[in-house]
Design a protein around this motif. Structure first.
Motif, PDB file in Angstrom:
ATOM      1  N   ARG A   1      29.805 106.703 -17.933  1.00 10.30           N
ATOM      2  CA  ARG A   1      30.429 108.022 -17.894  1.00 10.30           C
ATOM      3  C   ARG A   1      30.174 108.874 -19.132  1.00 10.30           C
ATOM      4  O   ARG A   1      30.604 110.021 -19.190  1.00 10.30           O
ATOM      5  CB  ARG A   1      31.948 107.860 -17.708  1.00 10.30           C
ATOM      6  CG  ARG A   1      32.315 107.266 -16.367  1.00 10.30           C
ATOM      7  CD  ARG A   1      33.745 106.764 -16.333  1.00 10.30           C
ATOM      8  NE  ARG A   1      34.045 106.118 -15.063  1.00 10.30           N
ATOM      9  CZ  ARG A   1      34.620 106.736 -14.040  1.00 10.30           C
ATOM     10  NH1 ARG A   1      34.965 107.994 -14.131  1.00 10.30           N
ATOM     11  NH2 ARG A   1      34.857 106.081 -12.916  1.00 10.30           N
ATOM     12  N   LYS A   2      29.472 108.345 -20.133  1.00 16.66           N
ATOM     13  CA  LYS A   2      29.377 109.058 -21.406  1.00 16.66           C
ATOM     14  C   LYS A   2      28.631 110.386 -21.286  1.00 16.66           C
ATOM     15  O   LYS A   2      28.831 111.283 -22.109  1.00 16.66           O
ATOM     16  CB  LYS A   2      28.728 108.181 -22.469  1.00 16.66           C
ATOM     17  CG  LYS A   2      27.262 107.857 -22.227  1.00 16.66           C
ATOM     18  CD  LYS A   2      26.713 107.009 -23.372  1.00 16.66           C
ATOM     19  CE  LYS A   2      25.244 106.666 -23.163  1.00 16.66           C
ATOM     20  NZ  LYS A   2      24.717 105.876 -24.296  1.00 16.66           N
ATOM     21  N   ALA A   3      27.775 110.529 -20.267  1.00 19.68           N
ATOM     22  CA  ALA A   3      27.047 111.788 -20.097  1.00 19.68           C
ATOM     23  C   ALA A   3      27.891 112.857 -19.411  1.00 19.68           C
ATOM     24  O   ALA A   3      27.434 113.989 -19.240  1.00 19.68           O
ATOM     25  CB  ALA A   3      25.758 111.543 -19.316  1.00 19.68           C
ATOM     26  N   GLY A   4      29.113 112.505 -18.993  1.00 14.47           N
ATOM     27  CA  GLY A   4      29.994 113.492 -18.377  1.00 14.47           C
ATOM     28  C   GLY A   4      30.203 113.330 -16.897  1.00 14.47           C
ATOM     29  O   GLY A   4      30.981 114.048 -16.292  1.00 14.47           O
ATOM     30  N   GLY A   5      29.515 112.398 -16.276  1.00 17.30           N
ATOM     31  CA  GLY A   5      29.690 112.133 -14.850  1.00 17.30           C
ATOM     32  C   GLY A   5      29.406 110.670 -14.577  1.00 17.30           C
ATOM     33  O   GLY A   5      29.313 109.859 -15.505  1.00 17.30           O
ATOM     34  N   LEU A   6      29.258 110.311 -13.315  1.00 17.91           N
ATOM     35  CA  LEU A   6      28.954 108.932 -12.944  1.00 17.91           C
ATOM     36  C   LEU A   6      27.443 108.729 -12.955  1.00 17.91           C
ATOM     37  O   LEU A   6      26.717 109.452 -12.276  1.00 17.91           O
ATOM     38  CB  LEU A   6      29.524 108.613 -11.563  1.00 17.91           C
ATOM     39  CG  LEU A   6      31.046 108.633 -11.429  1.00 17.91           C
ATOM     40  CD1 LEU A   6      31.460 108.359  -9.994  1.00 17.91           C
ATOM     41  CD2 LEU A   6      31.684 107.617 -12.362  1.00 17.91           C
ATOM     42  N   ASN A   7      26.988 107.759 -13.708  1.00 16.11           N
ATOM     43  CA  ASN A   7      25.562 107.463 -13.827  1.00 16.11           C
ATOM     44  C   ASN A   7      25.351 106.012 -13.400  1.00 16.11           C
ATOM     45  O   ASN A   7      25.563 105.091 -14.177  1.00 16.11           O
ATOM     46  CB  ASN A   7      25.093 107.688 -15.271  1.00 16.11           C
ATOM     47  CG  ASN A   7      23.591 107.531 -15.417  1.00 16.11           C
ATOM     48  OD1 ASN A   7      22.957 106.744 -14.725  1.00 16.11           O
ATOM     49  ND2 ASN A   7      23.013 108.295 -16.344  1.00 16.11           N
ATOM     50  N   GLN A   8      24.942 105.820 -12.124  1.00 15.81           N
ATOM     51  CA  GLN A   8      24.816 104.480 -11.576  1.00 15.81           C
ATOM     52  C   GLN A   8      23.768 103.658 -12.322  1.00 15.81           C
ATOM     53  O   GLN A   8      23.962 102.479 -12.589  1.00 15.81           O
ATOM     54  CB  GLN A   8      24.455 104.551 -10.090  1.00 15.81           C
ATOM     55  CG  GLN A   8      24.293 103.202  -9.399  1.00 15.81           C
ATOM     56  CD  GLN A   8      25.597 102.429  -9.272  1.00 15.81           C
ATOM     57  OE1 GLN A   8      26.648 103.029  -9.150  1.00 15.81           O
ATOM     58  NE2 GLN A   8      25.516 101.101  -9.290  1.00 15.81           N
TER      59      GLN A   8
END
Length: 274
Positions: A18-25
């Motif tokens: 989540r560190k980029a601001g959204g969900l990153n699978q």
């Protein structure tokens, strides 16, 4: 101990996701692969506390404990998984709690018994190994793919010689989810076109030691279609003149294998097979 350290290890993976601001699978998968235990044979739960090194073992207490959380998330779905964590915090903040307490919170929030999950992944040992094969089929003019999914890990692993999990299958570019609750299991899945590739657990939700492609091995016949549709109701005035059942394979059957029952009891019928 894993309730502290396994949870903490999984929150590291959540941060990466989540560190980029959204969900990153892909970031989540990378984080979990980096935390995959070198061997998943040990149990997350520590039955004896005489050896501090074993109690604080990175492979089981930390990494396999994190994977237990990861798999619980896949099983529950995101909204329910995070509701479990919120209820866990609400119920036990400022006090002590056990693994069985956590299993009870999961049961209460999910609304179904969850002890089997903990028996497999926390109290039990090992990790699952899959082999899978597939075969395209056209049945009654419609496209299907037959899938044979096997668990090949040691029979001492898991609970009752197996692991029960929802398993994602990527068929070409489409993902379908099946419930895997047997060591050897067959599925018949409707498709829109011929399947040319099968990937087991493509998004890495399950702790596995192997995912192997094998030739399809034929299994038992399955009911593909019925008329009238199961669960439907036909007005008595219309009646039902015939019941048809379409199987996925040719079967050896006779009238003795079927019964027809009405409100007044058994109903006589004639039988034919194509």
């Amino acid at each position: 101990i894993w309730l502290n350290e396994g949870f903490a290890t999984y929150t590291e993976a959540l941060w990466a996701e989540r560190k980029a601001g959204g969900l990153n699978q892909s970031a989540l998968v990378s984080a979990m692969n980096a935390r995959k235990p070198a061997t998943g044979s040990g149990s997350v739960y520590k039955y004896t506390l005489t050896d501090p090194n074993a109690s604080f073992d990175s492979a089981t207490t930390y990494n396999k404990g994190a994977w237990a959380q990861h798999m619980l998330r896949r099983l529950a779905g995101d909204p329910t998984f995070f509701a479990i964590l919120a209820e866990w915090r609400s119920r036990y903040t400022g006090s002590g709690a056990t693994t069985n307490d956590y299993a009870q919170v999961c049961t209460d929030v999910l609304g179904r018994p969850m002890q089997y999950f903990f028996d497999q992944w926390v109290f039990g040992t090992g990790e699952v190994a899959y082999s899978a094969g597939y075969q395209n089929a056209v049945i009654n003019g419609k496209n299907y793919v037959r899938v044979n999914l096997n668990q090949t890990q040691s029979t001492t692993y898991g609970s009752n010689q197996k692991f029960i999990m929802p398993v994602d299958l990527r068929l070409n570019s489409t993902i379908v989810t099946v419930t895997n609750d047997q060591r050897n299991q067959w599925y018949l899945i409707p498709t829109t076109a011929a399947v040319t590739s099968l990937t087991v657990d493509p998004n890495t939700w399950i702790l596995t030691s192997a995912k192997t492609a094998v030739a399809y091995a034929n299994g038992p016949a399955k009911v593909v279609e019925m008329s009238p549709v199961p669960g439907s109701t036909t007005p008595e005035v219309a009646g039902v003149g015939a019941v048809s059942v379409v199987f996925s394979e040719n079967v050896n059957a006779s009238a003795a294998n079927f019964t027809v029952t009405g409100p007044a009891g058994p109903v006589p019928f004639t039988y034919s097979y194509s």
